[in-house]
Design a protein around this motif. Sequence first.
Motif: not given
Length: 91
Positions: A68-81
């Motif tokens: 799923f593509v979402s910049k805001a959602l990725y930024d909120a969960n960046k530690s999961r990458d």
Amino acid sequence: MKRFFAFLLAFGLVLGFSYGSSSQNLAEAKSKIVTFKNCKAMNKVYKGGVARSSKVKNKGGKTHYKPFVSKALYDANKSRDRDKDLIACER
């Protein structure tokens, strides 16, 4: 006759604006950003994980699901990458 059309136009505008504002509130509620506890919790909602942009390529190998593509959602969960390829919790 003119009054009837004026009334019909006014009624349509009022109805249109009230419908537009309620659908806008629904879109805002759906776009609420969630920080997931772990990848298992994220994958229950987003099977392929979350990508920062649509142009990101997976460095970890072949995946089974499209993220799923979402910049805001990725930024909120960046530690999961873990592999830092801009896709969090890819499967």
